[in-house]
Structure formats: C-alpha cells, structure tokens
Design a protein around this motif. Structure first.
Motif, PDB file in Angstrom:
ATOM      1  N   HIS A  65      -2.014  10.666   1.020  1.00 56.51           N
ATOM      2  CA  HIS A  65      -1.321   9.533   1.617  1.00 56.51           C
ATOM      3  C   HIS A  65      -1.040   9.936   3.059  1.00 56.51           C
ATOM      4  O   HIS A  65      -0.146  10.743   3.333  1.00 56.51           O
ATOM      5  CB  HIS A  65      -0.034   9.194   0.865  1.00 56.51           C
ATOM      6  CG  HIS A  65       0.632   7.954   1.388  1.00 56.51           C
ATOM      7  ND1 HIS A  65       1.946   7.647   1.178  1.00 56.51           N
ATOM      8  CD2 HIS A  65       0.134   6.928   2.134  1.00 56.51           C
ATOM      9  CE1 HIS A  65       2.236   6.493   1.768  1.00 56.51           C
ATOM     10  NE2 HIS A  65       1.154   6.047   2.360  1.00 56.51           N
ATOM     11  N   LEU A  75      -7.850  13.434  -1.455  1.00 54.74           N
ATOM     12  CA  LEU A  75      -7.288  12.180  -0.955  1.00 54.74           C
ATOM     13  C   LEU A  75      -5.798  12.378  -0.713  1.00 54.74           C
ATOM     14  O   LEU A  75      -5.077  12.857  -1.600  1.00 54.74           O
ATOM     15  CB  LEU A  75      -7.520  11.070  -1.983  1.00 54.74           C
ATOM     16  CG  LEU A  75      -7.091   9.677  -1.523  1.00 54.74           C
ATOM     17  CD1 LEU A  75      -8.066   9.131  -0.486  1.00 54.74           C
ATOM     18  CD2 LEU A  75      -7.016   8.724  -2.717  1.00 54.74           C
ATOM     19  N   ALA A  94      -1.215  -0.787  -4.378  1.00 56.89           N
ATOM     20  CA  ALA A  94      -2.650  -0.495  -4.469  1.00 56.89           C
ATOM     21  C   ALA A  94      -2.978   0.791  -3.726  1.00 56.89           C
ATOM     22  O   ALA A  94      -3.673   0.785  -2.711  1.00 56.89           O
ATOM     23  CB  ALA A  94      -3.450  -1.661  -3.910  1.00 56.89           C
ATOM     24  N   PHE A  95      -2.469   1.873  -4.247  1.00 55.59           N
ATOM     25  CA  PHE A  95      -2.733   3.184  -3.655  1.00 55.59           C
ATOM     26  C   PHE A  95      -2.616   4.194  -4.788  1.00 55.59           C
ATOM     27  O   PHE A  95      -1.681   4.105  -5.587  1.00 55.59           O
ATOM     28  CB  PHE A  95      -1.676   3.491  -2.576  1.00 55.59           C
ATOM     29  CG  PHE A  95      -2.073   4.616  -1.678  1.00 55.59           C
ATOM     30  CD1 PHE A  95      -2.779   4.367  -0.509  1.00 55.59           C
ATOM     31  CD2 PHE A  95      -1.778   5.936  -2.012  1.00 55.59           C
ATOM     32  CE1 PHE A  95      -3.182   5.408   0.314  1.00 55.59           C
ATOM     33  CE2 PHE A  95      -2.183   6.977  -1.194  1.00 55.59           C
ATOM     34  CZ  PHE A  95      -2.875   6.715  -0.028  1.00 55.59           C
ATOM     35  N   PRO A  96      -3.538   5.156  -4.884  1.00 58.09           N
ATOM     36  CA  PRO A  96      -3.422   6.144  -5.968  1.00 58.09           C
ATOM     37  C   PRO A  96      -2.008   6.697  -5.977  1.00 58.09           C
ATOM     38  O   PRO A  96      -1.551   7.237  -4.970  1.00 58.09           O
ATOM     39  CB  PRO A  96      -4.455   7.213  -5.576  1.00 58.09           C
ATOM     40  CG  PRO A  96      -5.487   6.455  -4.798  1.00 58.09           C
ATOM     41  CD  PRO A  96      -4.700   5.434  -4.013  1.00 58.09           C
ATOM     42  N   PHE A  97      -1.313   6.517  -7.084  1.00 60.49           N
ATOM     43  CA  PHE A  97       0.131   6.769  -7.076  1.00 60.49           C
ATOM     44  C   PHE A  97       0.434   8.207  -6.680  1.00 60.49           C
ATOM     45  O   PHE A  97      -0.218   9.151  -7.115  1.00 60.49           O
ATOM     46  CB  PHE A  97       0.757   6.435  -8.437  1.00 60.49           C
ATOM     47  CG  PHE A  97       2.250   6.551  -8.399  1.00 60.49           C
ATOM     48  CD1 PHE A  97       3.007   5.633  -7.678  1.00 60.49           C
ATOM     49  CD2 PHE A  97       2.903   7.615  -9.021  1.00 60.49           C
ATOM     50  CE1 PHE A  97       4.390   5.763  -7.591  1.00 60.49           C
ATOM     51  CE2 PHE A  97       4.283   7.743  -8.940  1.00 60.49           C
ATOM     52  CZ  PHE A  97       5.028   6.818  -8.222  1.00 60.49           C
ATOM     53  N   ASN A  98       1.460   8.339  -5.829  1.00 60.89           N
ATOM     54  CA  ASN A  98       1.922   9.638  -5.335  1.00 60.89           C
ATOM     55  C   ASN A  98       3.071  10.077  -6.242  1.00 60.89           C
ATOM     56  O   ASN A  98       4.163   9.510  -6.181  1.00 60.89           O
ATOM     57  CB  ASN A  98       2.372   9.436  -3.882  1.00 60.89           C
ATOM     58  CG  ASN A  98       3.248  10.550  -3.357  1.00 60.89           C
ATOM     59  OD1 ASN A  98       3.325  11.634  -3.929  1.00 60.89           O
ATOM     60  ND2 ASN A  98       3.917  10.253  -2.249  1.00 60.89           N
ATOM     61  N   THR A 141     -12.041   6.236  -2.898  1.00 58.91           N
ATOM     62  CA  THR A 141     -11.074   6.585  -3.934  1.00 58.91           C
ATOM     63  C   THR A 141     -11.406   5.814  -5.208  1.00 58.91           C
ATOM     64  O   THR A 141     -12.131   4.825  -5.184  1.00 58.91           O
ATOM     65  CB  THR A 141      -9.626   6.282  -3.466  1.00 58.91           C
ATOM     66  OG1 THR A 141      -8.732   6.477  -4.551  1.00 58.91           O
ATOM     67  CG2 THR A 141      -9.482   4.865  -2.970  1.00 58.91           C
ATOM     68  N   PRO A 156       1.376  13.945   1.097  1.00 57.12           N
ATOM     69  CA  PRO A 156       1.199  14.209  -0.330  1.00 57.12           C
ATOM     70  C   PRO A 156      -0.269  14.092  -0.750  1.00 57.12           C
ATOM     71  O   PRO A 156      -0.976  13.188  -0.300  1.00 57.12           O
ATOM     72  CB  PRO A 156       2.010  13.095  -1.003  1.00 57.12           C
ATOM     73  CG  PRO A 156       2.737  12.376   0.090  1.00 57.12           C
ATOM     74  CD  PRO A 156       1.990  12.633   1.346  1.00 57.12           C
ATOM     75  N   VAL A 201      -2.838  12.985  -3.382  1.00 56.47           N
ATOM     76  CA  VAL A 201      -2.803  12.020  -4.487  1.00 56.47           C
ATOM     77  C   VAL A 201      -4.044  12.076  -5.378  1.00 56.47           C
ATOM     78  O   VAL A 201      -4.024  11.557  -6.488  1.00 56.47           O
ATOM     79  CB  VAL A 201      -2.566  10.571  -3.980  1.00 56.47           C
ATOM     80  CG1 VAL A 201      -1.186  10.442  -3.343  1.00 56.47           C
ATOM     81  CG2 VAL A 201      -3.652  10.110  -3.022  1.00 56.47           C
ATOM     82  N   SER A 226       0.815  -1.220   0.000  1.00 52.12           N
ATOM     83  CA  SER A 226       0.000   0.000   0.000  1.00 52.12           C
ATOM     84  C   SER A 226       0.844   1.262   0.000  1.00 52.12           C
ATOM     85  O   SER A 226       0.297   2.359   0.137  1.00 52.12           O
ATOM     86  CB  SER A 226      -0.979   0.000   1.179  1.00 52.12           C
ATOM     87  OG  SER A 226      -0.307  -0.228   2.390  1.00 52.12           O
ATOM     88  N   SER A 227       2.154   1.118  -0.154  1.00 49.01           N
ATOM     89  CA  SER A 227       3.014   2.301  -0.277  1.00 49.01           C
ATOM     90  C   SER A 227       4.303   1.867  -0.973  1.00 49.01           C
ATOM     91  O   SER A 227       4.616   0.683  -1.043  1.00 49.01           O
ATOM     92  CB  SER A 227       3.337   2.888   1.099  1.00 49.01           C
ATOM     93  OG  SER A 227       4.137   1.977   1.841  1.00 49.01           O
ATOM     94  N   ARG A 237     -17.169  16.182  -4.835  1.00 53.36           N
ATOM     95  CA  ARG A 237     -17.434  15.834  -3.428  1.00 53.36           C
ATOM     96  C   ARG A 237     -16.747  16.798  -2.472  1.00 53.36           C
ATOM     97  O   ARG A 237     -16.903  16.677  -1.268  1.00 53.36           O
ATOM     98  CB  ARG A 237     -16.942  14.408  -3.148  1.00 53.36           C
ATOM     99  CG  ARG A 237     -17.746  13.325  -3.851  1.00 53.36           C
ATOM    100  CD  ARG A 237     -17.542  11.960  -3.179  1.00 53.36           C
ATOM    101  NE  ARG A 237     -16.152  11.540  -3.216  1.00 53.36           N
ATOM    102  CZ  ARG A 237     -15.688  10.501  -3.923  1.00 53.36           C
ATOM    103  NH1 ARG A 237     -16.520   9.776  -4.658  1.00 53.36           N
ATOM    104  NH2 ARG A 237     -14.409  10.179  -3.885  1.00 53.36           N
ATOM    105  N   GLU A 256      -3.788   3.570   5.262  1.00 59.63           N
ATOM    106  CA  GLU A 256      -2.846   4.517   4.641  1.00 59.63           C
ATOM    107  C   GLU A 256      -3.545   5.715   3.997  1.00 59.63           C
ATOM    108  O   GLU A 256      -2.903   6.698   3.661  1.00 59.63           O
ATOM    109  CB  GLU A 256      -2.004   3.801   3.552  1.00 59.63           C
ATOM    110  CG  GLU A 256      -1.257   2.569   4.031  1.00 59.63           C
ATOM    111  CD  GLU A 256       0.257   2.753   4.183  1.00 59.63           C
ATOM    112  OE1 GLU A 256       0.771   3.859   3.923  1.00 59.63           O
ATOM    113  OE2 GLU A 256       0.922   1.768   4.577  1.00 59.63           O
ATOM    114  N   HIS A 257      -4.854   5.617   3.762  1.00 62.11           N
ATOM    115  CA  HIS A 257      -5.607   6.683   3.097  1.00 62.11           C
ATOM    116  C   HIS A 257      -6.163   7.685   4.111  1.00 62.11           C
ATOM    117  O   HIS A 257      -6.597   7.296   5.187  1.00 62.11           O
ATOM    118  CB  HIS A 257      -6.843   6.126   2.382  1.00 62.11           C
ATOM    119  CG  HIS A 257      -6.601   5.168   1.265  1.00 62.11           C
ATOM    120  ND1 HIS A 257      -6.213   3.873   1.466  1.00 62.11           N
ATOM    121  CD2 HIS A 257      -6.743   5.311  -0.077  1.00 62.11           C
ATOM    122  CE1 HIS A 257      -6.116   3.257   0.285  1.00 62.11           C
ATOM    123  NE2 HIS A 257      -6.416   4.101  -0.660  1.00 62.11           N
TER     124      HIS A 257
END
Lengths: 365, 365
Positions: free
Chosen positions: B269, B267, A83-87, A137, B255, B257, A64-65, B263, B315-316
């Motif tokens: 990290h 979002l 599996a995390f919206p890419f930073n 997300t 950061p 992301v 997740s990171s 809404r 993590e979110h």
C-alpha cells in the motif's frame, strides 16, 4: 458574483452538469444491461458528489483505503467496498467501521485471510480479487488451489462472508483492443461463477475500469460494474476513446504569471503539487501535462487551437501556446487546465469549487 | 514503544539526525565560502524542521507560493522570500502578510511590477529573477531593457524595494557538467552586480539549486545560496551525485499486502497519492519509483541487494524484489521506500513521523 471572482490561486473547478451527465450515462448503461453500478469513489472522494450519484440510483460505492472508507461511511450508502488487497495492520480500524456499516474487503492470499479469521470482531464481506491478465494484483484466475484455500480458511469465521469475485482489468489502459480484454475478463468471471455458484448461490461478479465500462456494450453475465474515473473523465480517457474532451467535468483554474511571446510560452502557477505529474507522451516524444481551456462565467470552452502544458515542476507550469491564445492572454488572467489524470489531480487539490461558487468536499489527503 | 508500533498505513518517516547533518553540511559550506544560506523551504515546509535549521544559523527561508509563505510567517524568520514570479491576483494577501513580516517577491515582467506599484500598501522587497540558460522562467540575463524597465517602474513606489538578482539554474538537474552551468550562473550574476551596484550598493545575488550547491565549491562573488532539496535529499539527487543514498533523510513506511514469489514481486500500500509519480528511468528503459530499505527501531538500513518500485498507481505499488528480500518478507510487514523526489512526497503526505515517534508538521496541502 461569478465563481471566477473567488479565485486568486490554483483552484479545482467542477461542472456539476457535466459530472451529473457522466454519472447518468453510466447509470443508464448499467440499467440497460441489467447490471448494478457500484462506482469506485477514489476519483470523486466526496459526500456532495455522492449525493448527486444517489439521485441516479447508486447505492454502493468503493474506496481504495481504510482512510477513504472512513470518510465515505456514515453517508447513507448501503455498502462500502474497499477495493485493495486488505492490509492486515488495519484490522482494528476495519472492526471499528464494521460496527455500524456494511463493509467488504478484498482478499488475495491466505495470510491475510487467516489474520482476518483471527482478528475480526464484526461481520465483514469479502471479494476475492482475480487477475485475468493485468498482472498487478489478484489471484490468478486458474489458481483454484488458492481460491479454495481462501474460501476454506474464511469459512472458519462466521464474521467473514464471501460476496464474490472482483476483477479490475487495468490493462484496458494500455491494450489497444479493449473488446479483447473484456472478452477475457467476462470469460474469467463467468467460469468462476459457474464453478462456485452451486456452493455460493448469492455470489456476485464485479468488473471495474473506466476505459472498458465506457466502450463495452456486452458485459455477459457479470453482475456489477465498478468504474471510477468516468465521474470526471480526463485527457487520458479522451486519448483512450472513453470520452470526448467535452465530457471532462473538472478543470484546474490557474493564474497567468508571465508570457514569453518569443518562445510562445505562458508561465502559470500550477504544477505537480496541483495536477500531479501524470503525462501523455505523443509519438514524437512530446509531453503533455494538461490542456488549456478558456474560463467564463458559465464554465469553460475548449479552444479550436490547442495549447498544452509542455512541462511542470513543483509549482510552475509552462504552456506551449497557440497564436490565438498568445494574442489574447494577459498576466493576471485565469486559464483552465484539463487534467491528464483527474483522480490524482482531485487528490492533490483536496476540494472543488463549483461553477456557482460553492466549495465541494473531498476526502482529506 | 518504537515508532514502528504507531504505523498501520503509509507514513512518511523522517530521521532528525540525517536531516540535521544535511543542514549542517550545507550551512558549514556556506560559512566556509562566506555566503549566506537562505534555503528554499518548499521541501521541508515545516516549522519544527525550521527550528532545527535555526540552530545552524539559518535566519531566512524561501517559499514557492503565498500560501506557503503564510504558513512560514510568524515563526521568527528574519525574512521570507517568495521565489515564484509574483501572481498579481494575490496582492491583497501579500499586503496583509507584509504588515507584520519582512517579505520579498520575485519579478520577471513589467505588468506585474506595475500592478504592485499600484496595489502595494506595505513595504515588500523584490528580486528580479534572471534566466541564464535554464529557460523556465526569468528575465534573460542580457535583456537589460526589461531589467531597467522593471527597476524604473518599481522606483515609482517607495513600497517596492529592490533587493537584487535571483537565479535558479534548474538545468543542473539534467546537464551533465554542473561546473559549466555554475560558471555560466556565476558570470551572469557577477556581471549584473558590477553593472548595477553603483546604483544599488546593497543589492545581493542569490543562486539556488541542490545539485549545484551540493557539488560546487567556487561560488564566486554570489552573496546567497538558496537550495531546497538538500534538507532531505532523495534518489534523484543521489543519481545526480549530490548525495549518497545514506544522506536521504525521509522514507515512506508502507505495509506489505501481497507477495508473488513466482514474479518476484511484492505488493505494497503505497502509490502515487503518497510518493507522487516522479520516476527515474535507466538506460534500458526500466522505471524506478523508489527503493526499498529495511526499517528497524533505530531507523532504516539500505540492503546490499537492491529492490525497487517498478510501477505505481493511485494507491498500489509493485516492488521488484531481490531474492534476499523475498526470502525474509511477510504479508503484514512494513518496508521503507526511499523517494525519488522528496519535496513532492512530503507535499503528498502532509506530515512526518520522527524515529522517536513524534509527529512533525508540514504546510497543509
């Protein structure tokens, strides 16, 4: 010498046999349904437990990171997905990892897609994360404009390779009808597969969450299952019906430091820095931060009379004790606490002690 | 180069100037009242921040576990107190530390007192922890039988030396009238001092909690103040009236992301593994896991329009964003999050980055 002789302070125990049974059950289920199991390794975060998983045919895991992906790389996995919206600030770290590993990231917007197109120096796969009702997300399942913008932009770089669609239906954690959530998730991923597979014949769809993967039998044409928590389970999953309490494979060993027979309370060294502060609240508003089990040389047993952590602070925990527990416990004893949320507890503790007295690794915090 | 250039992932920032101002304010207050300030170092858990504190006359600190005491030892403190009902399983570690340090522990029952009498090989001081209404831990203030049993048993060993009475009135965290809680605490400690000082002329009384120490002016004849959180403060303390939000000296850089203009959500990290899961709930039931500040080269500023973390998972983090924040933020930006409970956030993060770009130590988790 028993593992118990090694413990003087809060220590996270792991039962290898229960953990292996949990992994095997989910691997068997995936196999029976013709699905690939690609578990989320944010729960275990461990090389050693990864080696157990490999024995049940698991070849890919999810982080997740970037930091967790760095930890998991170099361990022989076929692929590691983040599996995390890419930073986008972590593009240099991603490039470095992608030199020697098969990696994929998750995209949910055009800004990050463009930054990767501009900044990638090594090949990286990507999933588009889809939101079909959870609302945390992801691209809304009907937002084809954004999906196609991402695909079109990504296509400008041969480094960025579309893998498919990822959906985490986290609302299985609070929606009573998991079958309904899964119907929605299956339909969303099926529709997307139908719509895009002529253009991307190798695209895969992945769905991942433990409450759903544990109880659903019909995954439709979804290709991959990505649950995480099932490796350990916890009291929240037991409450949700994903497992029995006997399936929980980690437990925090804690020293008893005081006993109040009047209040029927036991004070332990074990608080928020060990368990995290996840809580179950019953219909009367009573809080439960973990439940007591009895430790023995072979592991732990769940007592017939329930005792539970009614409150925790940074290092203190207060157990509301059953009469039978009160009758047997002494200051200086060790008790076990089944956690509410095992992913968070493992992350707090940073290591596991097995029941045969070996230390097992966890990604550093 | 700004400290901001070092940050690509969730990072705990510390403002040295705000931290020093917080320490100085409490040190001045203690001095003005003729009290000794012996802060609880479970919040900062840091050698470097300890060095700042020493500049304001602080000579003794408190730990909440043997592990934390081990970390704090060897740093030139006159004494380290372990403010937790002593865990007799850790007697060997205590003996080892006490070889070279002036240590004290906390006793609340006869069982542990006897185990120390039997097991101590080096001199250790002890406080009897008193419960005057909080109800978490300690000997009830009127339980003279137990107090005297502990004193009589401890007297069998010349290694175990009575220091005095310790009281943590943790109910200042939820009782609206802190003055009333303090009246109770002062009276309890005064009564015990009167009762036992002929036998123990050097006994001291210590009271410690940030909400009380921050707002109370009259500490009566209490000798020592032991608050912890005041070094950093946090949103919970601001809510309790212990500080202004401007006094909070740590903030999590995160950061951005993804952004959902529809809404009004952002979002980040930044989740439970970074902030911990402490939460403020307003009268309408809205949850607040932290509040947004704007980062700049010189630190952070609190915006006029409040934006806050409405939900977090492992993590979110999901920010409910003000219009002005939404208008200015981009994917890839860094925002700051003021924590709800800074002790827990610092424990999760395990290190601080100063505003001049230096890493500052924290006891390892």
């Amino acid at each position: 010498m028993s593992y118990l002789d090694q413990i003087t302070s809060p220590t996270l125990l792991i039962s290898e046999s229960i953990t292996r049974a949990n992994i095997k059950r989910m691997a068997d289920k995936a196999k029976r349904n013709g699905k690939k199991l690609t578990p989320h390794w944010k729960t275990a975060q461990s090389h050693e437990i990864g080696n157990w998983a490999k024995e049940y045919g698991i070849r890919e895991v999810t982080a997740s990171s970037i930091k967790m992906a760095e930890y998991l790389c170099g361990q022989g996995w076929d692929a590691v997905h983040i599996a995390f919206p890419f930073n986008p600030l972590e593009t240099p770290e991603l490039n470095q990892l992608a030199e020697s590993e098969s990696l994929s990231v998750q995209l949910v917007n055009l800004a990050t897609t463009q930054k990767l197109v501009d900044g990638l120096t090594n090949k990286v796969g990507f999933f588009i994360e889809i939101d079909a009702g959870y609302g945390r997300t992801g691209v809304h399942v009907s937002d084809f404009g954004l999906i196609e913008d991402i695909l079109r932009t990504a296509a400008k770089s041969e480094k960025l390779q579309f893998r498919g669609f990822y959906l985490h239906p986290g609302h299985t954690y609070y929606m009573p009808d998991k079958a309904e959530v899964y119907e929605q998730s299956r339909q969303a991923l099926h529709m997307l597969k139908m719509k895009y597979q002529s253009e991307f014949p190798n695209l895969v769809t992945r769905v991942g969450d433990t409450p759903g993967c544990a109880v659903i039998e019909d995954f439709g044409d979804v290709d991959e299952l990505g649950p995480g928590n099932f490796v350990f389970f916890d009291l929240m999953q037991a409450e949700l019906g994903s497992c029995a309490k006997e399936d929980i494979s980690v437990c925090l060993a804690v020293p008893v430091v005081d006993i109040s027979k009047d209040r029927k309370e036991i004070l332990i060294h074990g608080g928020g820095v060990h368990l995290a502060k996840d809580v179950l609240v019953d219909t009367d508003g009573n809080k439960n931060f973990g439940e007591v089990v009895f430790l023995s040389e072979n592991g732990w047993t769940i007592p017939a009379d329930r005792s539970y952590l009614k409150s925790i602070s940074q290092e203190h925990g207060v157990i509301k004790a059953s009469d039978s527990l009160l009758a047997s416990v002494k200051v200086g004893d060790l008790l076990g606490i089944l956690p509410i949320h095992s992913c968070m507890t493992a992350d707090c503790m940073g290591a596991y002690l097995s029941l045969d007295g070996k230390w097992i690794d966890h990604c550093e915090g």
